[in-house]
Motif scaffolding. Structure first.
Motif, PDB file in Angstrom:
ATOM      1  N   SER A 137     -77.261  32.684  28.615  1.00  7.44           N
ATOM      2  CA  SER A 137     -76.824  31.617  27.710  1.00  7.44           C
ATOM      3  C   SER A 137     -75.327  31.624  27.456  1.00  7.44           C
ATOM      4  CB  SER A 137     -77.549  31.735  26.368  1.00  7.44           C
ATOM      5  OG  SER A 137     -77.064  32.858  25.635  1.00  7.44           O
ATOM      6  N   GLY A 138     -74.703  32.793  27.547  1.00  5.53           N
ATOM      7  CA  GLY A 138     -73.301  32.908  27.170  1.00  5.53           C
ATOM      8  C   GLY A 138     -73.067  32.940  25.671  1.00  5.53           C
ATOM      9  N   THR A 174     -69.414  33.951  26.186  1.00  2.00           N
ATOM     10  CA  THR A 174     -69.141  34.960  27.218  1.00  2.00           C
ATOM     11  C   THR A 174     -69.016  34.337  28.598  1.00  2.00           C
ATOM     12  OG1 THR A 174     -71.508  35.375  27.526  1.00  2.00           O
ATOM     13  CG2 THR A 174     -70.343  36.733  25.908  1.00  2.00           C
ATOM     14  N   GLY A 175     -69.372  33.063  28.723  1.00  2.00           N
ATOM     15  CA  GLY A 175     -69.291  32.367  30.001  1.00  2.00           C
ATOM     16  C   GLY A 175     -70.106  31.097  29.941  1.00  2.00           C
ATOM     17  N   PRO A 176     -70.233  30.382  31.056  1.00  3.42           N
ATOM     18  CA  PRO A 176     -70.952  29.098  31.052  1.00  3.42           C
ATOM     19  C   PRO A 176     -72.458  29.282  30.924  1.00  3.42           C
ATOM     20  CG  PRO A 176     -70.284  29.683  33.283  1.00  3.42           C
ATOM     21  CD  PRO A 176     -69.642  30.693  32.379  1.00  3.42           C
ATOM     22  N   VAL A 177     -73.117  28.358  30.284  1.00  2.00           N
ATOM     23  CA  VAL A 177     -74.570  28.395  30.144  1.00  2.00           C
ATOM     24  C   VAL A 177     -75.225  28.360  31.527  1.00  2.00           C
ATOM     25  CG1 VAL A 177     -76.589  27.152  29.312  1.00  2.00           C
ATOM     26  CG2 VAL A 177     -74.545  27.280  27.890  1.00  2.00           C
ATOM     27  N   HIS A 180     -73.931  32.682  34.441  1.00  6.09           N
ATOM     28  CA  HIS A 180     -73.531  34.078  34.484  1.00  6.09           C
ATOM     29  C   HIS A 180     -74.535  34.901  33.672  1.00  6.09           C
ATOM     30  CE1 HIS A 180     -72.427  33.442  30.373  1.00  6.09           C
ATOM     31  NE2 HIS A 180     -71.886  34.641  30.245  1.00  6.09           N
ATOM     32  N   TYR A 181     -74.424  36.222  33.769  1.00  8.50           N
ATOM     33  CA  TYR A 181     -75.269  37.131  33.004  1.00  8.50           C
ATOM     34  C   TYR A 181     -74.397  37.905  32.030  1.00  8.50           C
ATOM     35  CZ  TYR A 181     -77.882  41.399  31.890  1.00  8.50           C
ATOM     36  OH  TYR A 181     -78.483  42.439  31.230  1.00  8.50           O
ATOM     37  N   ALA A 182     -74.789  37.903  30.760  1.00  5.32           N
ATOM     38  CA  ALA A 182     -74.109  38.726  29.756  1.00  5.32           C
ATOM     39  C   ALA A 182     -75.124  39.085  28.674  1.00  5.32           C
ATOM     40  CB  ALA A 182     -72.914  37.985  29.147  1.00  5.32           C
ATOM     41  N   TYR A 183     -75.471  40.345  28.605  1.00  3.51           N
ATOM     42  CA  TYR A 183     -76.480  40.815  27.648  1.00  3.51           C
ATOM     43  C   TYR A 183     -75.975  40.556  26.233  1.00  3.51           C
ATOM     44  CZ  TYR A 183     -80.015  44.034  25.763  1.00  3.51           C
ATOM     45  OH  TYR A 183     -81.073  44.594  25.090  1.00  3.51           O
ATOM     46  N   SER A 184     -76.807  39.874  25.438  1.00  2.00           N
ATOM     47  CA  SER A 184     -76.423  39.544  24.067  1.00  2.00           C
ATOM     48  C   SER A 184     -77.645  39.623  23.171  1.00  2.00           C
ATOM     49  CB  SER A 184     -75.823  38.136  23.993  1.00  2.00           C
ATOM     50  OG  SER A 184     -75.610  37.746  22.643  1.00  2.00           O
TER      51      SER A 184
END
Length: 357
Positions: A137-138, A174-177, A180-184
């Motif tokens: 999701s970012g 953290t980036g575009p929906v 990308h992958y970013a653990y949140s």
């Protein structure tokens, strides 16, 4: 958590503990006990429990203390905060709702979240349900410096439920929906809130009805009463930091559980099909387009012992590691009431002992 003749086991694709066939189950447990004892000593951890379970049987070993003040030893019935391992339960509850038509994987988060304020939460207006589940999701993490300060001051006075996301308001994406992958952790706070809205019930009741009761997890709770003497107290450099974890009841880390209940959970989900239908279990284990090690609420990997699925968790004073190897129908679970010093994984050593180097 851990027969037939060795030849039969090989035909099943299983590797047994490398001990003599006439040594009996105690010999295997002794070797697991030594692994656990040595790991806790090397990592300076107060206590822990190790469980292995599969077609060849079940073995549980414990070591150390659950509470420094009372000098209570860890037992099979000791309940640990399991941090992000609880994300699997949150994902299961939401995916049940998808199966029932109460939500859809491609449905916008804004349409699912009721009246929760999302205007200042980056990417929340464009993210869809699947983006929360696979961390694409970012949406920024609510675990900010401001959150840490407030939690240290008084964890009992933190906002509840989706209101925790206020700590992420104004933080950059953290980036575009979907790109990308970013653990949140914010993703799973949102999922817990959505599960509550869809069922029209508090999130704790949603998990109780949809996951804990169906899996037979009678010793697991959402959050914990500090007076409960079955609890392991969590320790870090500050001393006893348990209250921070026991107060956690949102979708990113809601559970306090025994190792046996986590065994019941992984078997109910991945082996027995009692929590989700076969198609949804397969979808849950499909790698994300942005990160092959991420499914819907689960971590995915392939190591020298085969394909694995599960989740680990770490928070102040507690760590957990839950693995299931589908090809072996084996569950490996480790819980501890401290934070280890190294990046070593006890379950790697356990897998090597069980399955061979």
């Amino acid at each position: 958590m851990r027969g037939l003749a060795l030849a039969a086991a090989v035909l099943l694709g299983l590797a047994l503990l490398p001990i003599p066939a006439d040594a009996g189950p105690a010999a295997g447990s002794d070797r697991l006990q030594r692994l656990l004892d040595r790991f806790l000593a090397d990592e300076e951890l107060d206590g822990g429990i190790l469980l292995v379970s599969g077609p060849d049987g079940r073995r549980v070993v414990v070591s150390g203390i659950a509470d420094r003040r009372g000098k209570r030893p860890v037992t099979e019935d000791t309940r640990f905060y399991v941090a992000s391992v609880g994300k699997m339960a949150t994902a299961v509850a939401v995916l049940q709702q998808v199966e029932e038509g109460l939500a859809a994987l491609d449905q916008p988060v804004r349409a699912l979240a009721g009246d929760l304020p999302l205007g200042r939460l980056a990417n929340a207006g464009r993210a869809r349900l699947v983006h929360l589940l696979d961390h694409s999701s970012g949406i920024p993490d609510y675990l900010t410096d401001a959150y840490a300060e407030d939690e240290a001051a008084d964890p009992d006075r933190l906002p509840r439920g989706g209101a925790l996301l206020a700590y992420a308001h104004g933080e950059p994406a953290t980036g575009p929906v979907g790109g990308h992958y970013a653990y949140s952790n914010s993703n799973y706070v949102l999922l817990g809130h959505i599960a509550s809205v869809r069922d029209g019930a508090p999130f704790a009741q949603v998990l109780q009805r949809r996951v804990l009761e169906r899996a037979g997890m009678a010793s697991t709770s959402v959050g914990a009463d500090p007076r409960d003497r079955s609890l392991a107290h969590g320790y870090d450099g500050e001393g006893d930091v348990s209250r921070r974890s026991w107060a956690a009841t949102t979708g990113d880390g809601p559970l306090v559980a025994t190792a046996g209940d986590l065994e019941r959970f992984v078997f109910a989900l991945f082996r027995d099909g009692r929590l989700l239908g076969p198609a949804m279990v397969r979808r849950m284990q499909a790698p994300s387009e942005n990160e092959e090690g991420q499914g819907l609420g689960v971590a995915l990997w392939t190591d020298r012992w085969g394909r694995g699925v599960g989740h680990d968790g770490r928070y102040d004073g507690f760590e957990a590691d839950v693995r299931y190897y589908p090809g072996r129908r084996m569950a490996l679970i480790f819980l501890t009431n401290g934070n280890q010093q190294s990046d070593d994984a006890l379950l790697d050593a356990v897998a090597a002992e069980l399955f061979g180097k």
